[in-house]
Design a protein around this motif. Structure first.
Motif, PDB file in Angstrom:
ATOM      1  N   GLY A   1      90.652  45.075 -36.531  1.00 51.21           N
ATOM      2  CA  GLY A   1      91.266  43.867 -36.003  1.00 51.21           C
ATOM      3  C   GLY A   1      91.469  43.906 -34.499  1.00 51.21           C
ATOM      4  N   LYS A   2      91.762  45.078 -33.966  1.00 51.75           N
ATOM      5  CA  LYS A   2      91.991  45.224 -32.525  1.00 51.75           C
ATOM      6  C   LYS A   2      90.722  45.632 -31.770  1.00 51.75           C
ATOM      7  N   LYS A   3      89.590  45.694 -32.463  1.00 54.94           N
ATOM      8  CA  LYS A   3      88.317  46.068 -31.825  1.00 54.94           C
ATOM      9  C   LYS A   3      88.443  47.410 -31.094  1.00 54.94           C
ATOM     10  N   ILE A   4      89.118  48.330 -31.724  1.00 52.60           N
ATOM     11  CA  ILE A   4      89.416  49.614 -31.097  1.00 52.60           C
ATOM     12  C   ILE A   4      88.149  50.352 -30.658  1.00 52.60           C
ATOM     13  N   PHE A   5      87.125  50.329 -31.513  1.00 52.78           N
ATOM     14  CA  PHE A   5      85.932  51.108 -31.191  1.00 52.78           C
ATOM     15  C   PHE A   5      85.178  50.511 -30.004  1.00 52.78           C
ATOM     16  N   GLN A   6      85.177  49.199 -29.898  1.00 49.54           N
ATOM     17  CA  GLN A   6      84.546  48.555 -28.742  1.00 49.54           C
ATOM     18  C   GLN A   6      85.304  48.901 -27.461  1.00 49.54           C
ATOM     19  N   PHE A   7      86.634  48.829 -27.522  1.00 48.98           N
ATOM     20  CA  PHE A   7      87.440  49.208 -26.362  1.00 48.98           C
ATOM     21  C   PHE A   7      87.156  50.651 -25.950  1.00 48.98           C
ATOM     22  N   ARG A   8      87.132  51.538 -26.924  1.00 46.81           N
ATOM     23  CA  ARG A   8      86.887  52.953 -26.633  1.00 46.81           C
ATOM     24  C   ARG A   8      85.548  53.154 -25.946  1.00 46.81           C
ATOM     25  N   ASP A   9      84.498  52.550 -26.509  1.00 49.80           N
ATOM     26  CA  ASP A   9      83.157  52.765 -25.974  1.00 49.80           C
ATOM     27  C   ASP A   9      83.028  52.241 -24.548  1.00 49.80           C
ATOM     28  N   LEU A  10      83.562  51.061 -24.290  1.00 53.82           N
ATOM     29  CA  LEU A  10      83.460  50.491 -22.943  1.00 53.82           C
ATOM     30  C   LEU A  10      84.282  51.283 -21.938  1.00 53.82           C
ATOM     31  N   TYR A  11      85.459  51.689 -22.343  1.00 48.45           N
ATOM     32  CA  TYR A  11      86.347  52.433 -21.439  1.00 48.45           C
ATOM     33  C   TYR A  11      85.720  53.783 -21.069  1.00 48.45           C
ATOM     34  N   VAL A  12      85.180  54.473 -22.067  1.00 49.84           N
ATOM     35  CA  VAL A  12      84.555  55.775 -21.821  1.00 49.84           C
ATOM     36  C   VAL A  12      83.298  55.622 -20.974  1.00 49.84           C
ATOM     37  N   ALA A  13      82.528  54.578 -21.260  1.00 54.96           N
ATOM     38  CA  ALA A  13      81.280  54.378 -20.514  1.00 54.96           C
ATOM     39  C   ALA A  13      81.537  54.017 -19.057  1.00 54.96           C
ATOM     40  N   ASP A  14      82.557  53.185 -18.799  1.00 56.63           N
ATOM     41  CA  ASP A  14      82.786  52.666 -17.447  1.00 56.63           C
ATOM     42  C   ASP A  14      83.739  53.513 -16.608  1.00 56.63           C
ATOM     43  N   ARG A  15      84.625  54.243 -17.285  1.00 56.80           N
ATOM     44  CA  ARG A  15      85.692  54.979 -16.582  1.00 56.80           C
ATOM     45  C   ARG A  15      86.577  54.037 -15.764  1.00 56.80           C
ATOM     46  N   ASN A  16      86.627  52.781 -16.173  1.00 55.00           N
ATOM     47  CA  ASN A  16      87.526  51.802 -15.561  1.00 55.00           C
ATOM     48  C   ASN A  16      87.796  50.711 -16.593  1.00 55.00           C
ATOM     49  N   ARG A  17      88.560  49.693 -16.230  1.00 51.96           N
ATOM     50  CA  ARG A  17      88.971  48.681 -17.210  1.00 51.96           C
ATOM     51  C   ARG A  17      88.414  47.296 -16.902  1.00 51.96           C
ATOM     52  N   LYS A  18      87.358  47.259 -16.130  1.00 54.79           N
ATOM     53  CA  LYS A  18      86.809  45.954 -15.748  1.00 54.79           C
ATOM     54  C   LYS A  18      86.295  45.174 -16.955  1.00 54.79           C
ATOM     55  N   ARG A  19      85.688  45.860 -17.911  1.00 51.11           N
ATOM     56  CA  ARG A  19      85.167  45.152 -19.085  1.00 51.11           C
ATOM     57  C   ARG A  19      86.161  45.116 -20.232  1.00 51.11           C
TER      58      ARG A  19
ATOM     59  N   LYS B   1      72.012  45.117 -36.624  1.00 49.59           N
ATOM     60  CA  LYS B   1      71.151  45.221 -35.444  1.00 49.59           C
ATOM     61  C   LYS B   1      71.246  43.981 -34.557  1.00 49.59           C
ATOM     62  N   THR B   2      71.640  42.863 -35.121  1.00 52.87           N
ATOM     63  CA  THR B   2      71.815  41.659 -34.305  1.00 52.87           C
ATOM     64  C   THR B   2      73.101  41.716 -33.486  1.00 52.87           C
ATOM     65  N   GLY B   3      74.015  42.626 -33.862  1.00 56.83           N
ATOM     66  CA  GLY B   3      75.299  42.712 -33.175  1.00 56.83           C
ATOM     67  C   GLY B   3      76.296  41.665 -33.609  1.00 56.83           C
ATOM     68  N   ARG B   4      75.947  40.893 -34.642  1.00 55.36           N
ATOM     69  CA  ARG B   4      76.793  39.762 -35.043  1.00 55.36           C
ATOM     70  C   ARG B   4      78.064  40.212 -35.743  1.00 55.36           C
ATOM     71  N   ILE B   5      78.002  41.317 -36.486  1.00 55.97           N
ATOM     72  CA  ILE B   5      79.173  41.848 -37.177  1.00 55.97           C
ATOM     73  C   ILE B   5      79.286  43.342 -36.877  1.00 55.97           C
TER      74      ILE B   5
ATOM     75  N   TYR C   1      73.431  55.872 -37.932  1.00 60.98           N
ATOM     76  CA  TYR C   1      73.887  56.909 -37.013  1.00 60.98           C
ATOM     77  C   TYR C   1      73.972  56.421 -35.564  1.00 60.98           C
ATOM     78  N   ASP C   2      73.169  55.450 -35.222  1.00 59.04           N
ATOM     79  CA  ASP C   2      72.967  55.110 -33.812  1.00 59.04           C
ATOM     80  C   ASP C   2      73.518  53.760 -33.377  1.00 59.04           C
ATOM     81  N   LEU C   3      73.711  52.843 -34.290  1.00 54.43           N
ATOM     82  CA  LEU C   3      74.150  51.515 -33.898  1.00 54.43           C
ATOM     83  C   LEU C   3      75.556  51.566 -33.304  1.00 54.43           C
ATOM     84  N   PRO C   4      75.765  50.948 -32.160  1.00 51.51           N
ATOM     85  CA  PRO C   4      77.076  51.028 -31.507  1.00 51.51           C
ATOM     86  C   PRO C   4      78.170  50.274 -32.245  1.00 51.51           C
ATOM     87  N   ASN C   5      77.799  49.351 -33.108  1.00 53.16           N
ATOM     88  CA  ASN C   5      78.790  48.574 -33.853  1.00 53.16           C
ATOM     89  C   ASN C   5      79.023  49.118 -35.260  1.00 53.16           C
ATOM     90  N   VAL C   6      78.632  50.374 -35.483  1.00 56.82           N
ATOM     91  CA  VAL C   6      78.871  51.050 -36.761  1.00 56.82           C
ATOM     92  C   VAL C   6      79.743  52.279 -36.522  1.00 56.82           C
TER      93      VAL C   6
END
Length: 341
Positions: free
Chosen positions: A130-148, A266-270, A289-294
């Motif tokens: 519900g809080k999209k925790i994994f998306q937040f984690r991935d973007l934060y780790v990738a960017d090392r900032n909070r712009k996204r 693979k479409t990123g829709r869900i 194993y590889d999809l970022p939304n899994v």
């Protein structure tokens, strides 16, 4: 319940030690030893050797666990005094067959104990989804900032007023519903075995499966794996899911058409949180194993580590209850097998 026991019924164990650490700690063995005769605290790992033949010849209560040999007709022929089998784990499918029921042997299991950690895992998965925790984690780790990550906080995410769809009012499904009750979710349920009155008692809205797939922000699967439920989540039903919704599977991989699931992922829709797959370990090249939304875990929602002691406690409680002539709380009958996971 009727049974004929010696003064101190003979108790033996059958399970794979490498898979059942913490299931039967010394304290539980001692509880059994206070009321029965524990023939050997070391579990049998096979039924076709001399040690097993000696133990089975005396055994009246057999406590099994993950990795136990199958209790087939050959094993039963060696166990003329067997009265009760208690499985210190979940499903007994693949462990026993009709020959055991034909003999009138009682069967019980600890599936209720194994349901608790699965439900807890699911609750955590729902809240994180519900809080999209994994998306937040991935973007934060990738960017090392909070712009996204900062703009995402303004989107329609979070756990207030979200719709959670529960597929299957199983032991686990019911416990998930119970755990969700203090939160501000709308809970919809699909289970053809549940009537409107029972749904109301559970505090959920009963609905059709397609309607659930279309309305839920988070879909959590808790149905049994049966021929009738194989691939019940198929391409057509996955297409009904909202953009940005999350699909959670802690039940069985065979319930899902995984080719269709991967295609939509693979479409990123869900998004998906997946603890079980078919086959049990996906091929090395699987997109899971590889999809970022899994978020993929290796079938660990059920009892692991110290959580396994609940299984042993429930099994020992059932064995003692049986010895004392009390009704089993988690008895399995022949007719139950067709509907069990």
């Amino acid at each position: 319940m009727t049974q004929s026991f010696s003064d101190r019924p003979a108790i033996a164990f059958a399970m794979l030690p490498s898979r059942t650490q913490h299931v039967l700690p010394d304290a539980l063995i001692q509880r059994l030893g206070a009321i029965g005769n524990v023939l050997d605290a070391a579990p049998m790992q096979r039924f076709d050797d001399a040690r097993a033949a000696k133990l089975l010849a005396e055994t009246e209560i057999l406590i099994t666990g993950w990795g136990s040999p199958t209790i087939n007709a050959a094993a039963l022929a060696q166990a003329p005094h067997l009265r009760l089998v208690v499985h210190a784990a979940g499903t007994v499918k693949g462990l026993l067959g009709d020959s055991l029921f034909d003999r009138g042997i009682f069967v019980s299991h600890a599936a209720q104990a194994n349901a608790l950690p699965v439900a807890e895992f699911t609750l955590a998965a729902i809240i994180f989804a519900g809080k999209k925790i994994f998306q937040f984690r991935d973007l934060y780790v990738a960017d090392r900032n909070r712009k996204r990550t900062q703009p995402i906080q303004a989107e329609a995410i979070g756990n207030y007023g979200r719709t959670v769809g529960i597929i299957g009012a199983s032991r686990i499904g019911r416990r998930v519903i119970e755990l969700l009750s203090p939160f501000d979710y709308r809970i919809v349920l699909y289970d053809p075995m549940i009537g409107d009155a029972e749904a109301a008692t559970l505090g959920v809205e009963k609905t059709k499966l397609d309607a659930l797939m279309a309305s839920a922000d988070i879909v959590s699967l808790h149905a049994p794996s049966l021929p009738a439920t194989r691939h019940m989540i198929d391409a057509q039903r996955l297409a009904l899911m909202k953009d940005g919704a999350t699909f959670i599977n802690t039940a069985r991989g065979a319930l899902v058409d995984e080719t269709a699931l991967i295609a939509v992922l693979k479409t990123g829709r869900i998004d998906a949180i997946i603890d079980v797959t078919d086959p049990e370990i996906p091929e090395a090249a699987s997109a899971f194993y590889d999809l970022p939304n899994v978020f993929l875990t290796p079938h660990i929602a059920g009892a692991v580590g110290l959580e396994r002691t609940r299984l042993g406690e429930m099994a020992v409680d059932e064995a003692i209850r049986f010895i004392e002539g009390k009704p089993l709380l988690y008895e399995i009958r022949r007719e139950d097998m067709a509907l069990m996971a």
